[in-house]
Design an enzyme around this catalytic site. Structure first.
Site, mmCIF file in Angstrom:
data_model
loop_
_atom_site.group_PDB
_atom_site.id
_atom_site.type_symbol
_atom_site.label_atom_id
_atom_site.label_comp_id
_atom_site.label_asym_id
_atom_site.label_seq_id
_atom_site.Cartn_x
_atom_site.Cartn_y
_atom_site.Cartn_z
ATOM 1 N N HIS A 188 24.112 11.617 42.750
ATOM 2 C CA HIS A 188 25.459 11.050 42.728
ATOM 3 C C HIS A 188 25.430 9.552 42.983
ATOM 4 O O HIS A 188 26.288 8.824 42.514
ATOM 5 C CB HIS A 188 26.361 11.766 43.732
ATOM 6 C CG HIS A 188 26.945 13.004 43.140
ATOM 7 N ND1 HIS A 188 26.781 14.241 43.672
ATOM 8 C CD2 HIS A 188 27.663 13.171 42.015
ATOM 9 C CE1 HIS A 188 27.379 15.124 42.909
ATOM 10 N NE2 HIS A 188 27.919 14.502 41.904
ATOM 11 N N ARG A 294 21.610 14.755 18.771
ATOM 12 C CA ARG A 294 20.428 15.011 17.923
ATOM 13 C C ARG A 294 19.414 15.802 18.755
ATOM 14 O O ARG A 294 18.568 15.212 19.432
ATOM 15 C CB ARG A 294 19.809 13.693 17.470
ATOM 16 C CG ARG A 294 20.611 12.927 16.425
ATOM 17 C CD ARG A 294 19.896 11.638 16.056
ATOM 18 N NE ARG A 294 20.344 11.078 14.808
ATOM 19 C CZ ARG A 294 21.207 10.052 14.701
ATOM 20 N NH1 ARG A 294 21.713 9.495 15.764
ATOM 21 N NH2 ARG A 294 21.554 9.595 13.508
ATOM 22 N N GLU A 428 25.413 15.756 4.324
ATOM 23 C CA GLU A 428 24.477 14.638 4.206
ATOM 24 C C GLU A 428 23.623 14.754 2.951
ATOM 25 O O GLU A 428 22.657 14.021 2.781
ATOM 26 C CB GLU A 428 23.603 14.507 5.459
ATOM 27 C CG GLU A 428 22.898 15.755 5.891
ATOM 28 C CD GLU A 428 22.137 15.580 7.207
ATOM 29 O OE1 GLU A 428 21.898 14.445 7.642
ATOM 30 O OE2 GLU A 428 21.756 16.612 7.782
ATOM 31 N N ASP A 452 21.571 9.965 5.532
ATOM 32 C CA ASP A 452 20.910 10.781 4.516
ATOM 33 C C ASP A 452 21.739 10.872 3.235
ATOM 34 O O ASP A 452 21.174 10.939 2.141
ATOM 35 C CB ASP A 452 20.622 12.188 5.073
ATOM 36 C CG ASP A 452 19.348 12.188 5.907
ATOM 37 O OD1 ASP A 452 18.381 11.508 5.495
ATOM 38 O OD2 ASP A 452 19.330 12.832 6.972
ATOM 39 N N ARG A 462 14.985 6.134 3.013
ATOM 40 C CA ARG A 462 15.517 5.312 4.109
ATOM 41 C C ARG A 462 14.414 4.697 4.965
ATOM 42 O O ARG A 462 14.664 3.797 5.749
ATOM 43 C CB ARG A 462 16.523 6.119 4.965
ATOM 44 C CG ARG A 462 15.953 7.300 5.661
ATOM 45 C CD ARG A 462 17.033 8.234 6.189
ATOM 46 N NE ARG A 462 17.374 7.999 7.581
ATOM 47 C CZ ARG A 462 18.020 8.869 8.358
ATOM 48 N NH1 ARG A 462 18.420 10.030 7.847
ATOM 49 N NH2 ARG A 462 18.294 8.592 9.588
ATOM 50 N N CYS A 499 29.237 10.731 11.210
ATOM 51 C CA CYS A 499 28.327 10.461 12.334
ATOM 52 C C CYS A 499 27.142 9.602 11.931
ATOM 53 O O CYS A 499 26.302 9.293 12.763
ATOM 54 C CB CYS A 499 27.862 11.761 12.982
ATOM 55 S SG CYS A 499 26.859 12.768 11.898
HETATM 56 C C1 PEP Z 1 22.661 11.041 8.919
HETATM 57 O O1 PEP Z 1 21.834 11.440 8.105
HETATM 58 O O2 PEP Z 1 23.551 10.208 8.663
HETATM 59 C C2 PEP Z 1 22.586 11.520 10.313
HETATM 60 C C3 PEP Z 1 23.532 11.249 11.176
HETATM 61 O O3 PEP Z 1 21.480 12.231 10.681
HETATM 62 P P1 PEP Z 1 20.065 11.549 11.019
HETATM 63 O O4 PEP Z 1 20.239 10.060 10.991
HETATM 64 O O5 PEP Z 1 19.666 12.069 12.332
HETATM 65 O O6 PEP Z 1 19.219 12.055 9.887
HETATM 66 MG MG MG Z 2 20.574 13.154 8.576
#
Ligand code: PEP
Ligand code: MG
Length: 549
Positions: A188, A294, A428, A452, A462, A499
């Site tokens: 804490h 993740r 994705e 992705d 990427r 995300c």
């Molecule tokens: C994505 O692909 O945008 C994603 C959030 O997953 P990661 O970057 O973990 O592949």
């Molecule tokens: Mg991804």
């Protein structure tokens, strides 16, 4: 210059002179007493004062650290009223005819040891709470006054350890940061320091009384303290501190405010995390929840496949710490660029197009079931969403859901509590975006993984830096797939978030809001800048600024 390392509890910089903080030593006699009634009365008086003190600390922490963090002092108050503890202390005084100090110390040490020996790191950290209430009663019994220990100049405190109540009692205007030899990042004390934005290191074994009066810098980003730093280092870390201060000012301005546009549209702003160590960043940056946990980092941080129990503890800790905020947990997305030896994955010609994520989970079912059982058990401790990565077909999503349901039934059959949870799909792959209408029928939410989605739509690896000249993060095809996904989701009552990294691209925030996105989940540091941008948008304005009818 000397550099000492520890465990950082806050990404921040503190610069100033060191003051070594020495709590009064507790020298406790175990001598027998004649007047047992008088010792019982001394104990009762100290206990009552300690209860009143915890209540005052609750009020102080409420202002300085917020309700969630102040709760520890409410719990301390309850611990002080605990019959088992009171009985244990009174018994030592009555049966062994010992003084009140000895009885309090012995009974509290015994209880603290029980917590310290438990397997659960959360429960281990609770032993510090017992130490803290014991210390508080002992200070009243022994007439210790801690108020003079801090000195009169703002300083970095160096101590053996600090109890939560000491941390709150310290005068914040004189406290630049602290370093302790003991302590844990889960305690804490650490939680309070984080929420009060105090840079601190715990478990810094090299911390020394010789540092008293020396100039030092706590570098929370690199988990170290520099004693008598060089001028260059001082200049660069002062700059970093100024940047932090600007961020803190933004935090003060925006904390607790809605993510609402000028014309009244509210979206959820969540944070992306990789594990329990990111909980502090979610809280510090005032994210509304977690939009992407993740979980593969739980696997990557382990030498062997993490067991159901290990995973359950990690997920439960995150959910419990952030409840009632929603935490969306993505099932393991291992493979491609994220591999671990124990999975024994074959080398592949095209790993990004290969055996990863849901493809592994649907073919290594026991591996998948271990994680799903851990997640379902953890769902009883907070507000969970479970989502599946790399989905390209309705069949895959249905199969993943079926296995999830089998695990749920199995746990219920074992009498294990399972909470409510939403089910989501990551969008994705172009295939998922194109099939969004069909997928939406099968789940509660979508989360668009633009990293992705861009890679697969534009056929741009990427990971390959050489392809940067060809990559366009605002590629119209990707934006169109995002729009299609949001529209398809909404046609079926499925809410839609983003995300991937694009969610934090402030030049696209208005575009996403106009598309109707419901949630944006970004790295914790981007939460407040994103909130500020959202609050400056007026969707009633002409989007292209060209007037027209
Ligand atoms: C994505 O692909 O945008 C994603 C959030 O997953 P990661 O970057 O973990 O592949
Ligand atoms: Mg991804």
């Amino acid at each position: 210059m000397q550099v000492a390392t520890g465990k950082s509890i806050l990404n921040g910089i503190a610069i100033g002179k060191i003051k070594v903080y020495r709590a009064p030593r507790l020298v406790i006699s175990d001598a027998m007493v004649n007047d047992v009634e008088a010792e019982l009365a001394r104990f009762e008086s100290a206990r009552e004062k300690a209860v009143a003190q915890q209540s005052a600390l609750y009020d102080k922490a409420l202002v300085e650290a917020g309700e969630e963090n102040a709760a520890v002092f409410e719990i301390h108050g309850m611990m002080l009223e605990d019959d088992d503890l009171i009985d244990a202390i009174c018994e030592i005084i009555q049966k062994q005819q010992k003084n009140a100090e000895y009885a309090v110390k012995t009974a509290c040490d015994n209880q603290a040891r029980v917590f310290a020996e438990m397997d659960d790191p959360y429960m281990n950290a609770r032993s510090a709470d017992i130490d803290d209430i014991g210390r508080s009663m002992l200070d009243f019994l022994m007439g210790n006054d801690l108020s003079s220990l801090q000195g009169s100049e703002p300083s970095i405190l160096v101590a053996e350890d600090l109890a939560p109540s000491e941390t709150v009692r310290l005068d914040k205007s004189l406290l630049l940061g602290f370093v302790t030899r003991e302590g844990s990042t889960n305690s804490h004390t650490a939680i309070l320091a984080r929420s009060m934005n105090i840079p601190a290191l715990v478990q810094c074994g090299e911390a020394s009384a010789d540092w008293d009066g020396k100039t030092a810098i706590i570098d929370g980003y690199n988990s170290c303290i520099y004693i008598e730093p060089t001028e260059d280092l001082m200049a660069s870390l002062k700059k970093r501190r100024e940047e932090d201060q600007a961020k803190t000012a933004l935090l003060q301005e925006l904390k607790g405010k809605d993510n609402t546009t000028i014309d009244g549209k509210t979206v959820k702003v969540y944070a992306n995390i990789g594990g329990p160590s990111d909980i502090g960043a979610v809280q510090q940056n005032d994210a509304g929840g977690v939009g992407l946990f993740r979980t593969e980092f739980v696997y990557l941080n382990s030498k062997e496949s993490p067991t159901e129990e290990q995973q359950f503890q990690a997920y439960r800790h995150v959910l419990e710490s952030l409840a009632p905020k929603q935490v969306i947990v993505r099932t393991c997305d291992i493979g491609a660029d994220k591999t671990v030896d124990y999975m024994k994955l074959d080398a592949e010609e095209n790993p990004a197009l290969g055996y990863r994520a849901i493809r592994i989970c649907l073919t290594r079912k026991e591996f998948f079931r271990t994680q799903l059982r851990a997640l379902l058990r953890a769902s009883a401790y907070g507000n969970m969403g479970i989502m599946f990565p790399m989905i390209i077909s309705v069949r895959e999503l249905r199969e993943a859901k079926e296995i999830l349901e089998e695990c749920r039934q199995e746990l219920l059959g074992e009498g294990v509590k399972v909470g409510e949870y939403e089910i989501g799909t990551m969008i994705e792959t172009p295939a998922a975006a194109i099939l969004a209408d069909e997928l939406a029928e099968e789940c509660d939410f979508f989360s668009i993984g633009t990293n992705d989605l861009t890679q697969y739509t534009c056929a741009i690896d990427r990971q390959n830096a050489k392809l940067e000249p060809f990559s366009d993060t605002h590629h119209p095809a990707v934006l169109r797939l995002i729009q299609m996904t949001i529209e398809a989701g909404h046609r079926h009552g499925t809410w839609v978030g983003i995300c991937g990294e694009l969610g934090a691209d402030l030049s696209l925030t208005e575009t996403f809001l106009r598309m109707g996105v419901d949630e944006l989940s970004v790295n914790p540091k981007s939460v407040l800048p994103l909130r500020k941008t959202i609050r400056g948008i007026n969707l009633k304005n002409d989007p292209c600024g060209c007037g027209g009818s």
